[in-house]
Design a protein around this motif. Structure first.
Motif, PDB file in Angstrom:
ATOM      1  N   HIS A  15       0.820  -1.219   0.000  1.00 42.86           N
ATOM      2  CA  HIS A  15       0.000   0.000   0.000  1.00 42.86           C
ATOM      3  C   HIS A  15       0.851   1.266   0.000  1.00 42.86           C
ATOM      4  O   HIS A  15       0.395   2.328  -0.424  1.00 42.86           O
ATOM      5  CB  HIS A  15      -0.907  -0.047   1.240  1.00 42.86           C
ATOM      6  CG  HIS A  15      -1.810   1.124   1.413  1.00 42.86           C
ATOM      7  ND1 HIS A  15      -2.795   1.454   0.501  1.00 42.86           N
ATOM      8  CD2 HIS A  15      -1.894   2.067   2.394  1.00 42.86           C
ATOM      9  CE1 HIS A  15      -3.440   2.533   0.927  1.00 42.86           C
ATOM     10  NE2 HIS A  15      -2.906   2.926   2.061  1.00 42.86           N
ATOM     11  N   HIS A  17       2.189   2.717   2.744  1.00 40.71           N
ATOM     12  CA  HIS A  17       2.341   3.199   4.113  1.00 40.71           C
ATOM     13  C   HIS A  17       1.453   2.368   5.049  1.00 40.71           C
ATOM     14  O   HIS A  17       0.558   1.665   4.587  1.00 40.71           O
ATOM     15  CB  HIS A  17       1.992   4.691   4.229  1.00 40.71           C
ATOM     16  CG  HIS A  17       0.559   5.010   3.883  1.00 40.71           C
ATOM     17  ND1 HIS A  17       0.202   5.877   2.879  1.00 40.71           N
ATOM     18  CD2 HIS A  17      -0.615   4.567   4.396  1.00 40.71           C
ATOM     19  CE1 HIS A  17      -1.116   5.961   2.800  1.00 40.71           C
ATOM     20  NE2 HIS A  17      -1.646   5.174   3.706  1.00 40.71           N
ATOM     21  N   CYS A  19      -1.319   2.506   7.869  1.00 41.41           N
ATOM     22  CA  CYS A  19      -2.336   3.471   8.302  1.00 41.41           C
ATOM     23  C   CYS A  19      -3.449   2.694   8.988  1.00 41.41           C
ATOM     24  O   CYS A  19      -3.469   1.466   8.957  1.00 41.41           O
ATOM     25  CB  CYS A  19      -2.887   4.225   7.082  1.00 41.41           C
ATOM     26  SG  CYS A  19      -3.595   3.122   5.834  1.00 41.41           S
ATOM     27  N   GLN A  22      -5.124   0.139   6.869  1.00 39.84           N
ATOM     28  CA  GLN A  22      -4.433  -1.138   6.667  1.00 39.84           C
ATOM     29  C   GLN A  22      -4.750  -2.104   7.803  1.00 39.84           C
ATOM     30  O   GLN A  22      -4.993  -3.286   7.575  1.00 39.84           O
ATOM     31  CB  GLN A  22      -2.901  -0.937   6.594  1.00 39.84           C
ATOM     32  CG  GLN A  22      -2.445  -0.113   5.424  1.00 39.84           C
ATOM     33  CD  GLN A  22      -2.981  -0.633   4.128  1.00 39.84           C
ATOM     34  OE1 GLN A  22      -2.637  -1.729   3.691  1.00 39.84           O
ATOM     35  NE2 GLN A  22      -3.856   0.128   3.506  1.00 39.84           N
ATOM     36  N   CYS A  58      -7.930   2.829   1.486  1.00 46.56           N
ATOM     37  CA  CYS A  58      -6.810   2.109   2.102  1.00 46.56           C
ATOM     38  C   CYS A  58      -7.126   0.652   2.438  1.00 46.56           C
ATOM     39  O   CYS A  58      -6.376  -0.253   2.079  1.00 46.56           O
ATOM     40  CB  CYS A  58      -6.360   2.820   3.368  1.00 46.56           C
ATOM     41  SG  CYS A  58      -5.692   4.469   3.079  1.00 46.56           S
TER      42      CYS A  58
HETATM   43 ZN   LIG Z   1      -3.532   4.175   3.719  1.00 45.44          ZN
END
Ligand SMILES: [Zn+2]
Ligand SMILES: [Zn+2]
Length: 197
Positions: A15, A17, A19, A22, A58
């Motif tokens: 992805h 990063h 976050c 995730q 995300c």
């Molecule tokens: Zn994200």
């Protein structure tokens, strides 16, 4: 099944990063797979699973990582409903379960970690620690999957009578006695510019 930490590392890499989305997505997919009893979705169970996602955010990337379901393999289906939810279908048994993020989970993360000011950090930690029942609503469902929706489907390609472009997977529309693509039938998401001639 791999551990939460291991899957989070893989999700972060895919992805770009780490976050809150995730964490949410990884846990959502882990729960769905656990409920279906599929512990090796990217290995021995990889032909059994179809996943419907309901948002392009995300969490969706994380769901794709955990399940191994990809758009280009026709195993990941996108329904643009703007909801953090996914439905996991076991093709072998026909069982399907929809897992949706609870609206209350943000507030709960705030309660659990008032000391963390950054919302993303607060949710990341909260979503890791919360029991699954606090994070998600679960429903067993039935999903109709006609042959043309399945990954291995081989069907004839139809040519649109208006634009001449090929249409796969029976996505053609019959309208006014003609066979058209969805775009020519009026579902167009773009407008042609006049400079195209
Ligand atoms: Zn994200
Ligand atoms: Zn057309």
């Amino acid at each position: 099944m791999k551990s939460l930490d291991e899957l989070l590392r893989e999700a972060e890499q895919a992805h770009g990063h780490l976050c809150a989305g995730q964490v949410l997505g990884v846990r959502l997919a882990m729960l769905g797979l656990e409920l279906l009893g599929l512990d090796d979705p990217r290995g021995k169970d990889r032909k059994r699973l179809i996943t419907f996602v309901e948002i392009d955010r995300c969490a969706t990337d994380a769901v794709a990582v955990v399940t191994g379901c990809r758009l280009g393999k026709r195993a990941l289906k996108f329904r643009d409903w703007g909801k953090v939810a996914a439905t996991f279908v076991d093709l072998q048994t026909g069982r399907a379960v929809r897992v949706a993020a609870k609206e209350s989970s943000k507030a709960l993360a705030r309660q659990m970690h008032p000391e963390i000011e950054n919302k993303n950090q607060q949710q990341m930690l909260g979503y890791r620690e919360m029991p699954a029942e606090a994070l998600f609503d679960v429903k067993w469902v039935k999903v109709a999957l006609p042959p043309e929706e399945l990954p291995g489907y081989k069907g004839e390609r139809i040519v649109c009578e208006q634009c001449g472009e090929g249409i796969n997977f029976q996505r053609e529309v019959r309208s006014g006695g003609r066979v058209l693509c969805r775009s020519c039938a009026g579902e167009r998401y773009y407008e042609e510019l006049t400079e195209n001639g």
